[in-house]
Scaffold this active site. Structure first.
Site, PDB file in Angstrom:
ATOM      1  N   ASP A 147       0.850  -1.195   0.000  1.00  0.00           N
ATOM      2  CA  ASP A 147       0.000   0.000   0.000  1.00  0.00           C
ATOM      3  C   ASP A 147       0.885   1.244   0.000  1.00  0.00           C
ATOM      4  O   ASP A 147       2.107   1.141   0.079  1.00  0.00           O
ATOM      5  CB  ASP A 147      -0.931   0.025   1.217  1.00  0.00           C
ATOM      6  CG  ASP A 147      -0.175  -0.125   2.516  1.00  0.00           C
ATOM      7  OD1 ASP A 147       1.033   0.232   2.571  1.00  0.00           O
ATOM      8  OD2 ASP A 147      -0.760  -0.589   3.507  1.00  0.00           O
ATOM      9  N   ASP A 164       1.570   5.127   1.691  1.00  0.00           N
ATOM     10  CA  ASP A 164       1.274   6.107   2.722  1.00  0.00           C
ATOM     11  C   ASP A 164       1.624   7.477   2.171  1.00  0.00           C
ATOM     12  O   ASP A 164       2.573   7.624   1.400  1.00  0.00           O
ATOM     13  CB  ASP A 164       2.102   5.819   3.973  1.00  0.00           C
ATOM     14  CG  ASP A 164       1.829   4.422   4.515  1.00  0.00           C
ATOM     15  OD1 ASP A 164       0.726   4.180   5.009  1.00  0.00           O
ATOM     16  OD2 ASP A 164       2.735   3.565   4.404  1.00  0.00           O
ATOM     17  N   ASP A 184      10.321   5.763  12.109  1.00  0.00           N
ATOM     18  CA  ASP A 184      11.034   4.733  12.866  1.00  0.00           C
ATOM     19  C   ASP A 184      12.409   4.386  12.279  1.00  0.00           C
ATOM     20  O   ASP A 184      13.428   4.518  12.950  1.00  0.00           O
ATOM     21  CB  ASP A 184      10.163   3.479  13.076  1.00  0.00           C
ATOM     22  CG  ASP A 184       9.438   3.004  11.820  1.00  0.00           C
ATOM     23  OD1 ASP A 184       9.726   3.552  10.730  1.00  0.00           O
ATOM     24  OD2 ASP A 184       8.608   2.081  11.927  1.00  0.00           O
TER      25      ASP A 184
HETATM   26  P1  ATP Z   1       4.225  -1.967   5.389  1.00  0.00           P
HETATM   27  O1  ATP Z   1       4.899  -2.417   4.170  1.00  0.00           O
HETATM   28  O2  ATP Z   1       3.991  -3.063   6.360  1.00  0.00           O
HETATM   29  O3  ATP Z   1       3.007  -1.118   5.165  1.00  0.00           O
HETATM   30  P2  ATP Z   1       5.269   0.484   6.365  1.00  0.00           P
HETATM   31  O4  ATP Z   1       6.691   0.908   6.569  1.00  0.00           O
HETATM   32  O5  ATP Z   1       4.494   1.218   5.326  1.00  0.00           O
HETATM   33  O6  ATP Z   1       5.316  -1.052   6.099  1.00  0.00           O
HETATM   34  P3  ATP Z   1       3.193   1.298   8.158  1.00  0.00           P
HETATM   35  O7  ATP Z   1       2.758   0.698   9.441  1.00  0.00           O
HETATM   36  O8  ATP Z   1       2.251   1.337   7.017  1.00  0.00           O
HETATM   37  O9  ATP Z   1       4.541   0.565   7.752  1.00  0.00           O
HETATM   38  O10 ATP Z   1       3.669   2.777   8.505  1.00  0.00           O
HETATM   39  C1  ATP Z   1       3.941   3.732   7.515  1.00  0.00           C
HETATM   40  C2  ATP Z   1       5.125   4.579   7.910  1.00  0.00           C
HETATM   41  O11 ATP Z   1       4.846   5.313   9.096  1.00  0.00           O
HETATM   42  C3  ATP Z   1       6.388   3.811   8.222  1.00  0.00           C
HETATM   43  O12 ATP Z   1       7.121   3.526   7.061  1.00  0.00           O
HETATM   44  C4  ATP Z   1       7.127   4.759   9.141  1.00  0.00           C
HETATM   45  O13 ATP Z   1       7.773   5.779   8.392  1.00  0.00           O
HETATM   46  C5  ATP Z   1       5.991   5.393   9.923  1.00  0.00           C
HETATM   47  N1  ATP Z   1       5.714   4.667  11.179  1.00  0.00           N
HETATM   48  C6  ATP Z   1       4.811   3.671  11.348  1.00  0.00           C
HETATM   49  N2  ATP Z   1       4.799   3.246  12.614  1.00  0.00           N
HETATM   50  C7  ATP Z   1       5.708   3.967  13.284  1.00  0.00           C
HETATM   51  C8  ATP Z   1       6.145   4.006  14.639  1.00  0.00           C
HETATM   52  N3  ATP Z   1       5.642   3.164  15.554  1.00  0.00           N
HETATM   53  N4  ATP Z   1       7.100   4.918  14.963  1.00  0.00           N
HETATM   54  C9  ATP Z   1       7.601   5.766  14.035  1.00  0.00           C
HETATM   55  N5  ATP Z   1       7.230   5.771  12.750  1.00  0.00           N
HETATM   56  C10 ATP Z   1       6.290   4.899  12.366  1.00  0.00           C
HETATM   57 MG    MG Z   2       2.384   1.041   4.830  1.00  0.00          MG
END
Ligand code: ATP
Ligand code: MG
Length: 410
Positions: free
Chosen positions: A30, A32, A108
């Site tokens: 997906d 963001d 993160d």
């Molecule tokens: P996925 O492929 O699982 O979606 P993702 O990196 O996009 O991985 P998400 O949970 O969708 O993970 O979160 C989107 C973004 O928001 C992350 O890439 C990170 O930059 C930020 N983020 C998410 N959770 C946290 C957290 N607990 N602390 C700091 N930043 C976070």
């Molecule tokens: Mg994501």
């Protein structure tokens, strides 16, 4: 979506997993979006938009079946403006807004803080994410201990990304995880549930499981199972591993994976242990039900389990007893049960790690494949009044002749 926000005068970038995965040549699950528009301003721009979350407020914009998460730039709590709340270094509210650079530093991991600007196709990298991406290393942004104290869930995320991306954990961070693991017990059970789902559904469940054990995080999600792995690992560890391998294969083959099955696997150890004790006094189907209820009520103290997962999970367990009761019309009825296939797959897993269920598995495999005549024949061939089996704690290893696990399709 991004153009729309740009046109309305806002900055908007793709960020997070979508950008990271694209750069790695993986298929993003997906996207963001990060923007300087406030959640309310985002909502004003899109009809199909909902604001969600209290701890971390963000906008969900719906495009058909897809949801795009739109987050307003965040800042550290001593900068920016808005609502932030910390207690003992733990972030309870994370709604302090800032600019793009602030936003990058509070993400993160560096590889999750790469911003793609569609206005000029540029990539914005404040935290060295590109370098780490090339080296295939996972670096937390800032001091690991502080960042894990702010939000212990980041430790689970570190394991998830290391497994999913096949990245090395940077050494200081790896040490900090072991040191701070305990803080996971402060995380609300509902939030842990969300993370558990993500942990085992990205196609590298086996690696995730291994790292979770290695970094001593597993016990904060599945305490009883973790303790049993330490004492009775010879049965339980191969059982979980096989299930994880199957899960990964199914995801690769784009087959559906039901979380209920995964939870049934991850909690089977504690169920089995209780059944062995209860069975002395209580007949089998009831023993399984009681054991299941107990395990679920223990589990939800740590990790919330919504009914839509815990009910089918319990059914899978209970069907383990019903699969053994094959008199009369029972097998026909069982075949109609909507959990039959999951329960059958579960039984095959048990057999493969040495439970003496080889004949039963072969019988059910044949029963499914046969036509009505064949089923009648199989039914008649059963020894008359066979009661439900007694002990299931044999460790004797038997091999199944049928290659059944390869084509499971629950
Ligand atoms: P996925 O492929 O699982 O979606 P993702 O990196 O996009 O991985 P998400 O949970 O969708 O993970 O979160 C989107 C973004 O928001 C992350 O890439 C990170 O930059 C930020 N983020 C998410 N959770 C946290 C957290 N607990 N602390 C700091 N930043 C976070
Ligand atoms: Mg994501």
């Amino acid at each position: 979506m991004l153009y729309h926000l740009n046109k309305a005068g806002f900055e908007a970038y793709l960020v997070g997993g979508g950008v990271r995965d694209l750069l790695l040549g993986l298929h993003p699950k997906d996207f963001d979006v990060a923007t300087n528009a406030s959640p309310e301003e985002v909502r004003a721009q899109f009809r199909n938009c909902r604001l969600i979350g209290r701890r971390f407020r963000l906008a969900h914009v719906y495009f058909g079946r897809e949801i795009i998460e739109v987050a307003t730039f965040r800042a550290h709590h001593d900068q920016g403006e808005g609502e932030g709340h910390m207690e003992n270094g733990l972030i309870l509210r994370d709604n302090v807004f800032g600019n793009l650079e602030d936003d990058a530093w509070r993400r993160d991991f560096s590889v999750n803080a790469l911003y793609y600007n569609i206005a000029d196709f540029s990539l914005v990298d404040y935290t060295g994410g590109m370098q780490d991406l090339q080296n295939r290393e996972l670096h937390i942004i800032g001091d690991p201990v502080t960042r894990f104290r702010e939000d212990p869930v980041r430790m689970l995320r570190a394991i998830r990304f290391a497994a999913k991306l096949d990245f090395q954990l940077e050494t200081n961070m790896a040490a900090a995880i072991i040191e701070q693991a305990e803080r996971l017990s402060d995380v609300p059970a509902a939030r842990l549930f969300e993370e558990v789902l993500k942990l085992f559904m990205h196609g590298q469940a086996l690696r995730t499981y291994e790292l979770m054990r290695e970094y001593h995080l597993f016990k904060y999600l599945f305490a009883e199972t973790d303790a049993l792995l330490d004492s009775h690992g010879a049965y339980l560890d191969p059982f979980i591993r096989r299930a994880m391998v199957n899960t990964d294969e199914r995801i690769r083959a784009k087959k559906p994976v039901t979380p209920a099955f995964l939870f049934a696997v991850l909690l089977w150890g504690p169920v089995r242990k209780r059944v062995e004790l209860l069975q002395e006094e209580i007949p089998m189907p009831d023993a399984l039900r009681i054991a299941g209820d107990e395990v679920v009520s223990e589990m939800v103290k740590q990790v919330t389990l919504p009914k839509r997962f815990s009910l089918p999970m319990r059914e899978i367990w209970q069907l383990q007893a019903r699969l053994e009761m094959r008199r009369g019309k029972r097998p026909w009825r069982l075949l109609e049960n909507r959990r039959f296939r999951a329960a059958y797959d579960f039984m095959l897993l048990r057999e493969q790690v040495g439970e003496p269920l080889t004949d039963l598995c072969q019988w059910w495999t044949a029963f499914q494949q046969e036509d009505e005549d064949g089923r009648q024949r199989l039914s008649r061939a059963l020894p008359g009044n066979r009661p439900a089996r007694k002990k299931q704690s044999s460790t004797k290893k038997k091999r199944a002749a049928s290659p059944v696990l390869a084509n499971n399709s629950t």
